[in-house]
Design a protein around this motif. Structure first.
Motif, PDB file in Angstrom:
ATOM      1  N   THR A 122       0.850  -1.183   0.000  1.00 13.71           N
ATOM      2  CA  THR A 122       0.000   0.000   0.000  1.00 13.71           C
ATOM      3  C   THR A 122       0.886   1.233   0.000  1.00 13.71           C
ATOM      4  O   THR A 122       2.043   1.193   0.412  1.00 13.71           O
ATOM      5  CB  THR A 122      -0.933   0.037   1.226  1.00 13.71           C
ATOM      6  OG1 THR A 122      -0.148  -0.083   2.419  1.00 13.71           O
ATOM      7  CG2 THR A 122      -1.931  -1.101   1.166  1.00 13.71           C
ATOM      8  N   MET A 123       0.320   2.338  -0.484  1.00 18.63           N
ATOM      9  CA  MET A 123       1.051   3.598  -0.581  1.00 18.63           C
ATOM     10  C   MET A 123       0.374   4.642   0.300  1.00 18.63           C
ATOM     11  O   MET A 123      -0.851   4.726   0.338  1.00 18.63           O
ATOM     12  CB  MET A 123       1.073   4.090  -2.027  1.00 18.63           C
ATOM     13  CG  MET A 123       1.694   3.113  -3.020  1.00 18.63           C
ATOM     14  SD  MET A 123       3.459   2.879  -2.753  1.00 18.63           S
ATOM     15  CE  MET A 123       4.042   4.543  -3.085  1.00 18.63           C
ATOM     16  N   GLY A 124       1.191   5.444   0.990  1.00 15.27           N
ATOM     17  CA  GLY A 124       0.645   6.562   1.723  1.00 15.27           C
ATOM     18  C   GLY A 124       0.381   7.731   0.788  1.00 15.27           C
ATOM     19  O   GLY A 124       0.754   7.727  -0.384  1.00 15.27           O
ATOM     20  N   GLY A 125      -0.282   8.742   1.301  1.00 13.88           N
ATOM     21  CA  GLY A 125      -0.547   9.928   0.504  1.00 13.88           C
ATOM     22  C   GLY A 125      -1.759   9.786  -0.384  1.00 13.88           C
ATOM     23  O   GLY A 125      -2.396   8.724  -0.474  1.00 13.88           O
ATOM     24  N   ALA A 126      -2.091  10.874  -1.069  1.00 11.40           N
ATOM     25  CA  ALA A 126      -3.266  10.906  -1.936  1.00 11.40           C
ATOM     26  C   ALA A 126      -3.067  10.011  -3.152  1.00 11.40           C
ATOM     27  O   ALA A 126      -1.940   9.822  -3.618  1.00 11.40           O
ATOM     28  CB  ALA A 126      -3.540  12.341  -2.378  1.00 11.40           C
ATOM     29  N   PRO A 127      -4.156   9.437  -3.707  1.00 12.16           N
ATOM     30  CA  PRO A 127      -4.046   8.598  -4.904  1.00 12.16           C
ATOM     31  C   PRO A 127      -3.368   9.347  -6.044  1.00 12.16           C
ATOM     32  O   PRO A 127      -3.716  10.483  -6.355  1.00 12.16           O
ATOM     33  CB  PRO A 127      -5.504   8.268  -5.243  1.00 12.16           C
ATOM     34  CG  PRO A 127      -6.231   8.390  -3.947  1.00 12.16           C
ATOM     35  CD  PRO A 127      -5.537   9.497  -3.202  1.00 12.16           C
ATOM     36  N   GLY A 128      -2.375   8.695  -6.653  1.00 10.35           N
ATOM     37  CA  GLY A 128      -1.662   9.293  -7.763  1.00 10.35           C
ATOM     38  C   GLY A 128      -0.586  10.270  -7.364  1.00 10.35           C
ATOM     39  O   GLY A 128       0.158  10.760  -8.219  1.00 10.35           O
ATOM     40  N   ARG A 129      -0.471  10.566  -6.057  1.00 13.33           N
ATOM     41  CA  ARG A 129       0.511  11.554  -5.607  1.00 13.33           C
ATOM     42  C   ARG A 129       1.602  10.943  -4.737  1.00 13.33           C
ATOM     43  O   ARG A 129       2.711  11.453  -4.695  1.00 13.33           O
ATOM     44  CB  ARG A 129      -0.179  12.679  -4.833  1.00 13.33           C
ATOM     45  CG  ARG A 129      -1.052  13.562  -5.705  1.00 13.33           C
ATOM     46  CD  ARG A 129      -0.203  14.266  -6.759  1.00 13.33           C
ATOM     47  NE  ARG A 129      -0.969  15.051  -7.688  1.00 13.33           N
ATOM     48  CZ  ARG A 129      -1.358  16.287  -7.470  1.00 13.33           C
ATOM     49  NH1 ARG A 129      -1.066  16.872  -6.329  1.00 13.33           N
ATOM     50  NH2 ARG A 129      -2.031  16.949  -8.380  1.00 13.33           N
ATOM     51  N   GLY A 130       1.297   9.876  -4.024  1.00 10.83           N
ATOM     52  CA  GLY A 130       2.287   9.278  -3.153  1.00 10.83           C
ATOM     53  C   GLY A 130       2.689  10.229  -2.040  1.00 10.83           C
ATOM     54  O   GLY A 130       1.908  11.039  -1.557  1.00 10.83           O
ATOM     55  N   GLY A 131       3.963  10.114  -1.638  1.00  4.61           N
ATOM     56  CA  GLY A 131       4.482  10.998  -0.604  1.00  4.61           C
ATOM     57  C   GLY A 131       4.280  10.495   0.807  1.00  4.61           C
ATOM     58  O   GLY A 131       4.772  11.107   1.751  1.00  4.61           O
ATOM     59  N   GLY A 132       3.581   9.382   0.985  1.00  3.64           N
ATOM     60  CA  GLY A 132       3.327   8.887   2.328  1.00  3.64           C
ATOM     61  C   GLY A 132       4.065   7.623   2.665  1.00  3.64           C
ATOM     62  O   GLY A 132       3.787   6.987   3.686  1.00  3.64           O
ATOM     63  N   GLY A 133       5.031   7.220   1.824  1.00  2.54           N
ATOM     64  CA  GLY A 133       5.814   6.042   2.130  1.00  2.54           C
ATOM     65  C   GLY A 133       5.227   4.782   1.515  1.00  2.54           C
ATOM     66  O   GLY A 133       4.064   4.713   1.135  1.00  2.54           O
ATOM     67  N   ILE A 134       6.067   3.766   1.397  1.00  2.23           N
ATOM     68  CA  ILE A 134       5.715   2.475   0.813  1.00  2.23           C
ATOM     69  C   ILE A 134       5.611   1.471   1.941  1.00  2.23           C
ATOM     70  O   ILE A 134       6.511   1.358   2.775  1.00  2.23           O
ATOM     71  CB  ILE A 134       6.769   2.052  -0.220  1.00  2.23           C
ATOM     72  CG1 ILE A 134       6.853   3.101  -1.337  1.00  2.23           C
ATOM     73  CG2 ILE A 134       6.461   0.688  -0.792  1.00  2.23           C
ATOM     74  CD1 ILE A 134       8.055   2.944  -2.232  1.00  2.23           C
ATOM     75  N   ARG A 135       4.520   0.706   1.960  1.00  2.00           N
ATOM     76  CA  ARG A 135       4.253  -0.194   3.076  1.00  2.00           C
ATOM     77  C   ARG A 135       3.873  -1.579   2.574  1.00  2.00           C
ATOM     78  O   ARG A 135       3.143  -1.711   1.603  1.00  2.00           O
ATOM     79  CB  ARG A 135       3.109   0.340   3.933  1.00  2.00           C
ATOM     80  CG  ARG A 135       3.300   1.784   4.362  1.00  2.00           C
ATOM     81  CD  ARG A 135       2.009   2.373   4.858  1.00  2.00           C
ATOM     82  NE  ARG A 135       2.130   3.811   5.045  1.00  2.00           N
ATOM     83  CZ  ARG A 135       1.110   4.633   5.136  1.00  2.00           C
ATOM     84  NH1 ARG A 135      -0.111   4.160   5.058  1.00  2.00           N
ATOM     85  NH2 ARG A 135       1.295   5.927   5.299  1.00  2.00           N
ATOM     86  N   MET A 136       4.375  -2.578   3.261  1.00  2.00           N
ATOM     87  CA  MET A 136       3.916  -3.946   3.066  1.00  2.00           C
ATOM     88  C   MET A 136       3.081  -4.344   4.273  1.00  2.00           C
ATOM     89  O   MET A 136       3.360  -3.941   5.394  1.00  2.00           O
ATOM     90  CB  MET A 136       5.097  -4.910   2.899  1.00  2.00           C
ATOM     91  CG  MET A 136       5.872  -4.724   1.601  1.00  2.00           C
ATOM     92  SD  MET A 136       7.252  -5.891   1.446  1.00  2.00           S
ATOM     93  CE  MET A 136       6.367  -7.467   1.405  1.00  2.00           C
ATOM     94  N   ARG A 137       2.047  -5.133   3.995  1.00  2.00           N
ATOM     95  CA  ARG A 137       1.161  -5.617   5.054  1.00  2.00           C
ATOM     96  C   ARG A 137       0.577  -4.479   5.875  1.00  2.00           C
ATOM     97  O   ARG A 137       0.286  -4.631   7.053  1.00  2.00           O
ATOM     98  CB  ARG A 137       1.903  -6.619   5.926  1.00  2.00           C
ATOM     99  CG  ARG A 137       2.213  -7.894   5.163  1.00  2.00           C
ATOM    100  CD  ARG A 137       3.133  -8.839   5.851  1.00  2.00           C
ATOM    101  NE  ARG A 137       3.105 -10.140   5.180  1.00  2.00           N
ATOM    102  CZ  ARG A 137       3.944 -11.132   5.424  1.00  2.00           C
ATOM    103  NH1 ARG A 137       4.894 -10.967   6.320  1.00  2.00           N
ATOM    104  NH2 ARG A 137       3.836 -12.285   4.778  1.00  2.00           N
TER     105      ARG A 137
END
Length: 768
Positions: A122-137
């Motif tokens: 899953t990705m943090g931040g707004a859809p298409g913008r990112g910026g919230g870090g990359i997460r597994m589980r």
């Protein structure tokens, strides 16, 4: 075969694309990067006991006589490569590989957009913008280990700024392995940069991405070459992105006793940003007459960003003297440049033994400046602020691995890693050309030392049962000087890991996996020793001062993973897996009101708060419909679904979950190859539900539903030229986040709503 269809439906169809992996590792259980840069030599090498044995696993028939084994060995010598699904099947430690087809499918402009479609990511931040870090589980920053070519990228490096054109493949490992750092409680994502294996043509890619009329271009060039024993691959690119941002925030100050709103502020932020970048990643390999190889791959990335924003504040409830400003105009600029060098020397010895010595260096710098001018309701200037930050990074690392076959299907390896890094930072915060506080101009310097050693043993115990046993010791020491204070933090961790896979007799396409692991999460440098961040709103606990804690201890996690895999046809798979982690020394940020030299202020400090548990199930499937129905159209189905649970001791429920972890997430997609036309169309849906987390006894954080729908079309004019058209976030929705702090009978809340946008991309790919 018909019985498999209900299973596939339960697993939400399939995920990932079918693509060719660049790895044909001698030891399939360990990550492919252990042989980074040696693909051509692997194809010629038949000395490893795992070579023929691994190929026999990939056959759908039982073990054959020596003649069949020899035939399989001959295929390996000729340079054939296992595809992504086959690499996953042959690996003892659970590993998923996603190659060029998955990277190219949707025409994504960043690696982050590719990662959001992978199982359990899953990705943090707004859809298409990112910026919230990359997460597994679903686990927040720090639980997922991010690697580039098997090495940790330098601090400040953003994988979301990495173009997919620079990447050869992405490896996703759900459990730690001894060869890499075991800072991987949630798992590891390894980004392998472009290699030169079997590439013969000059490749050109030109793209344009459009968001509300704003264009962002990209051009990249990949050029292979060879002179004598020296081969090379030169990859470079230029890119530019333009974005418009719009956010509305409601700040509320409410009395808990009677729920009366004492203050309400409505904040409207709107601005534009532009980012320009360049990347270069050449790769050089020299093969000596004794079959030793020397590989070196430098990697340069440079970005420049500018932005401007306007902020309007109205206060329906509360007195005007509580209003810091009614209007603010801000400008910002930032720049960052990172240079990393990856190298390794591979020496082959008698009886199939190998010594792989790696070396590397890194350096980076980032600078940022923000200017803010505030005004009252009448437009009269109030105060001007300047925030400047300058950070410098440098590092050196070396390591190695010795591997020796003990017998057929039995491989022993041992190795080491040593890394040294230095970071310096200077931060200045001024108001009307004067320091805001005594420590607003702070100089910070830190040195880190990391030493690790590991052993691992991979063994085909029987024809159907394989095991991987590893042990890693890792020690980290951090020393720092900031504001005249010297501090240090030292920690060390032992991490045993066990992975095993059992191929079910009589069911050649079915196998079971199990793992017992111990992993950890080291405190981030900014959480231990950092330049203090001083807030301009001392009475707002949702925007507190932030400081570090040099006494933080690493989180320790014991885990178990179980998985069932059924392989369909050539490239299909249906799988179900479950995991559990018990975590000690959990780290959380706690916001409290403190008496400082500048009066009472809200301060956020990281602390170890106790223990936590998390568990989950992950369902995945991908397959061509023709594997189930021979007369079906050429449709590839891919999707995955994950469900997570977690509980933090010492924090009241029912939402005492691990920070930022959603309860579930899902992806679904189709790819349709039209008959009679050189056209492939497809799309995907990414979904994460709303999440509420009780982060501490007095703090709650929330995130709204995230839903992103993407479509693409690919037209192949010839084997050398194709055009890809993509549309991402076709149904843009508002992205909501919130945070509230209950402090001494007063609840301070901030609720944010950000707009999202559709991005249309056109991309030309050609071989010259």
């Amino acid at each position: 075969m018909s019985k498999l269809f209900p299973i596939a439906c339960l697993a939400l169809l399939g995920t990932g694309g079918v693509a060719h992996s660049q790895d044909q590792s001698v030891t399939p259980a360990t990550p492919a990067v252990q042989e980074q840069g040696q693909d051509q030599n692997k194809a010629e090498d038949s000395s490893s006991p795992r070579r023929g044995n691994g190929r026999m696993r990939g056959n759908s028939q039982p073990a054959a006589p020596a003649q069949a084994d020899a035939q399989i060995q001959q295929v390996t010598i000729s340079g054939s490569r296992a595809d992504d699904t086959e690499s996953r099947r042959l690996s003892t430690a659970a590993k998923m590989v996603f190659g060029r087809e998955e990277l190219d499918r949707n025409g994504d402009t960043s690696v982050g957009e590719v990662l959001k479609r992978l199982p359990g990511v899953t990705m943090g931040g707004a859809p298409g913008r990112g910026g919230g870090g990359i997460r597994m589980r679903g686990l927040g920053n720090g639980y997922t280990q991010m690697l580039v070519n098997g090495e940790r990228p330098p601090p400040g490096f953003s994988l979301e700024s990495l173009s997919p054109d620079q990447v050869e493949r992405i490896e996703v490992m759900r459990g730690p392995v001894a060869e890499h750092s075991t800072q991987a409680i949630a798992g590891t994502i390894n980004i392998i940069l472009r290699e030169g294996y079997q590439q013969k043509d000059l490749q050109l890619r030109v793209a344009d991405n459009i968001e509300q009329g704003r264009h962002g271009g990209m051009v990249s060039l990949t050029m292979p070459g060879k002179t004598g024993n020296l081969t090379w691959l030169l990859t470079g690119g230029l890119m530019q992105h333009r974005q418009h941002n719009q956010t509305d925030t409601v700040n509320l100050r409410t009395r808990d006793l009677d729920n009366v709103v004492e203050r309400e502020q409505l904040i409207h932020d709107e601005g534009n940003g532009k980012s320009t970048g360049i990347h270069l990643s050449p790769r050089l390999q020299y093969k000596f007459d004794n079959n030793d190889t020397l590989t070196f791959q430098p990697f340069l990335m440079s970005n420049r960003n500018t932005g401007d924003a306007d902020t309007k504040v109205t206060q329906p409830v509360g007195s005007d003297d509580q209003l810091e400003y009614a209007y603010q105009h801000s400008r910002s600029k930032s720049s960052s440049t990172f240079l990393r060098g990856f190298g390794n020397w591979l020496h082959r010895m008698e009886a199939g033994a190998k010594l792989d010595v790696k070396f590397g260096f890194g350096g980076g710098q980032s600078d940022s400046d923000t200017w803010r001018n505030t005004f009252d309701k009448a437009g009269v200037a109030k105060r001007a602020y300047v925030d400047s930050d300058s950070t410098r990074e440098r590092s050196l690392n070396t390591g190695g691995k010795f591997t020796k076959p003990l017998k057929q299907g039995h491989l022993f390896a041992a190795g080491w890693d040593v890394e040294a890094g230095h970071r310096s930072q200077n931060h200045v915060a001024q108001g009307d050309s004067a320091a805001l506080f005594d420590d607003s101009g702070a100089t910070f310097a830190a040195d880190t030392r990391r030493v690790a050693a590991f052993v691992q043993d991979e063994w085909d115990i029987t024809e159907r049962w394989s095991a991987y046993l590893g042990l890693r010791w890792e020690g980290i020491r951090t020393t720092s000087s900031s504001l005249g204070t010297d501090v240090k933090n030292t920690s060390s961790v032992w991490s045993p890991v066990l992975h095993t896979v059992w191929r079910i007799p009589g069911r050649e396409k079915d196998q079971l996996r199990a793992s017992l692991t111990q992993s950890y999460k080291a405190p981030a440098l900014n959480d231990m020793i950092a330049v203090p961040f001083i807030s301009t709103t001392p009475d707002d606990p949702t925007r507190p001062d932030r400081i570090g804690n040099p006494n933080l201890k690493p989180e320790l996690a014991k885990g178990i993973d179980l998985a069932y895999e059924h392989y369909l046809g050539k490239n299909g798979i249906v799988s179900a897996s479950a995991f559990m982690r018990n975590i000690d020394n959990l780290m959380r940020r706690q916001t409290v009101l403190q008496q400082t030299g500048n009066g009472p202020r809200w301060v956020s400090t990281p602390i170890n708060i106790g223990s936590a548990r998390t568990s989950g199930i992950e369902l995945e499937a991908k397959f061509p419909l023709t594997d189930l129905f021979p007369n079906a159209p050429g449709i590839d189905v891919r999707s995955n679904y994950s469900r997570f649970w977690s509980q933090v001791d010492g924090i009241p429920g029912p939402n005492n979950r691990l920070d930022q972890q959603p309860k579930q997430t899902a992806n679904a997609g189709l790819d349709y190859r039209m008959k009679g036309l050189p056209l492939t169309v497809g799309g995907g849906l990414n979904w994460t539900p709303a999440t509420i987390v009780q982060t501490t006894v007095s703090e709650v954080a929330s995130t709204g539903v995230k839903r992103q729908f993407d479509l693409y079309g690919l037209w192949k004019f010839s084997p050398a030229t194709q055009v890809r058209i993509s549309a991402n976030n076709l149904d843009p929705n508002l992205y909501e986040t919130g945070r509230s702090v209950d402090a001494k009978g007063i609840t301070q809340s901030a609720f944010n709503v950000a707009r999202t946008y559709t991005t249309v991309g056109v991309r030309l790919e050609t071989k010259l």
